[in-house]
Scaffold this active site. Structure first.
Site, PDB file in Angstrom:
ATOM      1  N   TYR A   1       0.824  -1.219   0.000  1.00  0.00           N
ATOM      2  CA  TYR A   1       0.000   0.000   0.000  1.00  0.00           C
ATOM      3  C   TYR A   1       0.854   1.263   0.000  1.00  0.00           C
ATOM      4  O   TYR A   1       0.435   2.303  -0.493  1.00  0.00           O
ATOM      5  CB  TYR A   1      -0.922   0.025   1.231  1.00  0.00           C
ATOM      6  CG  TYR A   1      -2.254  -0.632   1.044  1.00  0.00           C
ATOM      7  CD1 TYR A   1      -2.343  -1.971   0.695  1.00  0.00           C
ATOM      8  CD2 TYR A   1      -3.435   0.071   1.248  1.00  0.00           C
ATOM      9  CE1 TYR A   1      -3.562  -2.587   0.551  1.00  0.00           C
ATOM     10  CE2 TYR A   1      -4.666  -0.534   1.104  1.00  0.00           C
ATOM     11  CZ  TYR A   1      -4.727  -1.867   0.757  1.00  0.00           C
ATOM     12  OH  TYR A   1      -5.951  -2.465   0.621  1.00  0.00           O
TER      13      TYR A   1
ATOM     14  N   LYS B   1       2.866 -15.362   2.114  1.00  0.00           N
ATOM     15  CA  LYS B   1       3.090 -16.054   0.843  1.00  0.00           C
ATOM     16  C   LYS B   1       4.591 -16.340   0.762  1.00  0.00           C
ATOM     17  O   LYS B   1       5.285 -15.919  -0.170  1.00  0.00           O
ATOM     18  CB  LYS B   1       2.573 -15.171  -0.300  1.00  0.00           C
ATOM     19  CG  LYS B   1       2.542 -15.840  -1.665  1.00  0.00           C
ATOM     20  CD  LYS B   1       1.496 -16.926  -1.817  1.00  0.00           C
ATOM     21  CE  LYS B   1       1.642 -17.619  -3.154  1.00  0.00           C
ATOM     22  NZ  LYS B   1       0.793 -18.819  -3.274  1.00  0.00           N
TER      23      LYS B   1
ATOM     24  N   ASP C   1      -3.230 -18.191  -0.054  1.00  0.00           N
ATOM     25  CA  ASP C   1      -4.222 -18.837  -0.925  1.00  0.00           C
ATOM     26  C   ASP C   1      -4.943 -19.949  -0.160  1.00  0.00           C
ATOM     27  O   ASP C   1      -6.172 -20.096  -0.254  1.00  0.00           O
ATOM     28  CB  ASP C   1      -3.574 -19.374  -2.224  1.00  0.00           C
ATOM     29  CG  ASP C   1      -2.279 -20.151  -1.985  1.00  0.00           C
ATOM     30  OD1 ASP C   1      -1.768 -20.151  -0.844  1.00  0.00           O
ATOM     31  OD2 ASP C   1      -1.778 -20.761  -2.952  1.00  0.00           O
TER      32      ASP C   1
ATOM     33  N   ASP D   1      -6.558  -6.935   3.937  1.00  0.00           N
ATOM     34  CA  ASP D   1      -7.665  -6.249   3.267  1.00  0.00           C
ATOM     35  C   ASP D   1      -8.611  -7.276   2.646  1.00  0.00           C
ATOM     36  O   ASP D   1      -9.831  -7.238   2.844  1.00  0.00           O
ATOM     37  CB  ASP D   1      -7.104  -5.324   2.181  1.00  0.00           C
ATOM     38  CG  ASP D   1      -8.206  -4.615   1.407  1.00  0.00           C
ATOM     39  OD1 ASP D   1      -9.142  -4.117   2.055  1.00  0.00           O
ATOM     40  OD2 ASP D   1      -8.126  -4.576   0.160  1.00  0.00           O
TER      41      ASP D   1
ATOM     42  N   ASP E   1     -12.496  -8.955   4.244  1.00  0.00           N
ATOM     43  CA  ASP E   1     -13.775  -8.906   3.509  1.00  0.00           C
ATOM     44  C   ASP E   1     -14.379 -10.307   3.414  1.00  0.00           C
ATOM     45  O   ASP E   1     -15.582 -10.503   3.581  1.00  0.00           O
ATOM     46  CB  ASP E   1     -13.572  -8.358   2.088  1.00  0.00           C
ATOM     47  CG  ASP E   1     -13.849  -6.867   1.999  1.00  0.00           C
ATOM     48  OD1 ASP E   1     -13.659  -6.167   3.017  1.00  0.00           O
ATOM     49  OD2 ASP E   1     -14.267  -6.391   0.915  1.00  0.00           O
TER      50      ASP E   1
HETATM   51  C1  IPM Z   1     -10.512  -1.167   3.810  1.00  0.00           C
HETATM   52  C2  IPM Z   1     -10.715  -0.529   2.467  1.00  0.00           C
HETATM   53  C3  IPM Z   1      -9.550   0.418   2.184  1.00  0.00           C
HETATM   54  C4  IPM Z   1      -8.289  -0.420   2.118  1.00  0.00           C
HETATM   55  C5  IPM Z   1      -9.723   1.289   0.939  1.00  0.00           C
HETATM   56  C6  IPM Z   1     -11.016   2.053   0.960  1.00  0.00           C
HETATM   57  C7  IPM Z   1      -8.565   2.223   0.765  1.00  0.00           C
HETATM   58  O1  IPM Z   1     -10.883  -1.487   1.484  1.00  0.00           O
HETATM   59  O2  IPM Z   1     -10.428  -0.434   4.813  1.00  0.00           O
HETATM   60  O3  IPM Z   1     -10.441  -2.394   3.876  1.00  0.00           O
HETATM   61  O4  IPM Z   1      -7.948  -0.958   1.064  1.00  0.00           O
HETATM   62  O5  IPM Z   1      -7.620  -0.517   3.148  1.00  0.00           O
HETATM   63 MG    MG Z   2     -11.006  -3.466   2.257  1.00  0.00          MG
END
Ligand code: IPM
Ligand code: MG
Length: 406
Positions: free
Chosen positions: A182, A233, A265, A289, A293
């Protein structure tokens, strides 16, 4: 004052009382304040960054809940609302105005809604709302991002996984937040020697960056079920080879924590196959990240999950992990519970006010037990409510619930 590591209490001296923390946002890795009740009213400065889309709706509800839970606990808050993300772009042309960054840095804790929307999607990279968020994280030096994913019995049917797979899932993802690909240099889009465009990002971790996030993860695991899985990884990436080496080296300092390693993975697969195997996961910025999710979906709705971002000192940043959901913005349909639970994390991890945090968590459970559901977690037989009404119900439950002790 503020975030969890800025304290005179050394981490080793912190006493954790097993079995007294069962909660939605999990046990605090570090406790800051003593339990003794103080007759003096405490005041805290909270920076509110509503942002875009559903951000202002969920923040306004969470602010009321925070205020009331604090009031019941003898706490007072001074809120300072600042423009951020697309809202700030529209107002002053940048996603993170200097004033917003300063207000955040000077606060005791920051509560953030969500950022982004179609309107700014085609902006140049430095003028995108997301850049504001990355810079805010970097300015606040919040390297440790805690993302709990807990399947509540009330919502087990909302999971896309089979009930027997989802039931009982309770994990904490500890994501490194201000390093790796990042932020790594070199980065950018340039022209190579053949005159062709090339895009470059760099996955880079210094030993100290790995060590500090690993320590947070070991401490977190120690106060949970004592299991830590480091995800990398290391079969391909050099940054991951160093990651694994450093995490492994620290393990001897935490003999009570069982450390394992998993390639990312495989971890993505295991999260769906048998998520109950995970207690605490530690991983780098980009894997965290993605996996967070994925983990959120096990719980049924991304609209339920809070997060805490913490540094070695200074204010923490607390935000729901969902986005700005521009498709439902302004329609009073958003689920405010992730932001309300982020306010609970703010109290617990940011200010050390665990009793007030527990009040909020209990009130959320109470509202769910009474059957109130926003659209994203609705199932037949329950009461469909909007964002505001869900907030009202949590406020009512705050009043009616006997204060929880920690
Ligand atoms: C998160 C989001 C952010 C990230 C974006 C909005 C920059 O996806 O907080 O997980 O990638 O960290
Ligand atoms: Mg995110």
């Amino acid at each position: 004052m503020a975030a969890f590591l800025q304290t005179n209490i050394t981490l080793d001296s912190i006493k954790i009382v097993p079995g007294r923390y069962s909660s939605l946002t999990d046990r605090a890795p570090y406790r800051i304040r003593c339990a003794a009740a103080s007759p003096v009213k405490k005041r805290y400065n909270i920076a509110l960054l509503p942002g875009d889309g559903i951000g202002p709706e969920v923040i306004s509800v969470a602010k009321n809940v925070l205020q009331k839970a604090g009031f019941l606990q003898g706490l007072e808050f001074d809120f300072q609302e600042m423009p951020f993300g697309g809202a700030a772009l529209d107002l002053v042309g940048v996603p993170l105005p200097e004033e917003t960054s300063t207000a955040a840095k000077q606060s005791d804790a920051v509560l953030l809604g969500a950022i982004g929307g179609y309107k700014w999607d085609k902006n140049e990279k430095h003028l995108r709302p997301e850049m504001g968020l990355l810079h805010l994280r970097r300015d606040l030096k919040v390297f440790a991002n805690l993302r709990p994913a807990t399947v509540l019995p009330q919502l087990v049917d909302a999971s896309t996984l089979k009930k027997e797979v989802a039931q009982g899932v309770d994990m904490m993802i500890v994501r490194e937040l201000i390093g790796g690909i990042y932020f790594g240099e070199p980065r950018g889009i340039t022209i190579n020697e053949n005159g062709e465009e090339v895009g470059v990002n760099t996955e880079i971790y210094a030993a100290h960056e790995i060590d500090r996030i690993a320590r947070v993860a070991f401490e977190t695991a120690r106060k949970r079920r004592g299991k830590l899985c480091s995800v990398d990884k290391a079969n391909v990436l050099d940054a991951s080879i160093l990651w694994r080496k450093r995490v492994t080296a620290l393990a001897s300092e935490y003999p009570d924590v069982e450390l394992s390693h998993m390639y990312v993975d495989n971890a993505a697969m295991q999260l769906i196959r048998y998520p109950k195997q995970f207690d605490t996961i530690v991983t780098n910025n980009i894997f965290g990240d993605i996996l967070s999710d994925e983990a959120s979906m096990i719980t049924g709705s991304i609209g339920m999950l809070p997060s805490a971002s913490l540094g070695a000192s200074g204010p923490g940043l607390f935000e729901p992990i969902h986005g700005s959901a521009p498709d439902i913005a302004g329609q009073d349909k958003a689920n405010p519970l992730a932001t309300i639970l982020s306010a609970a994390m703010l109290l617990k991890y940011g200010l050390g006010e665990e009793t007030a945090a527990k009040r909020i968590e209990d009130a959320v459970l109470d509202a769910l037990n009474k059957g109130f559901r926003t659209g994203d977690i609705y199932s037949p037989g329950n009461k469909l409510v909007g964002c505001k009404e869900m907030g009202e119900e949590v406020l009512k439950s705050l009043d009616s619930k006997v204060p929880a002790t920690v």
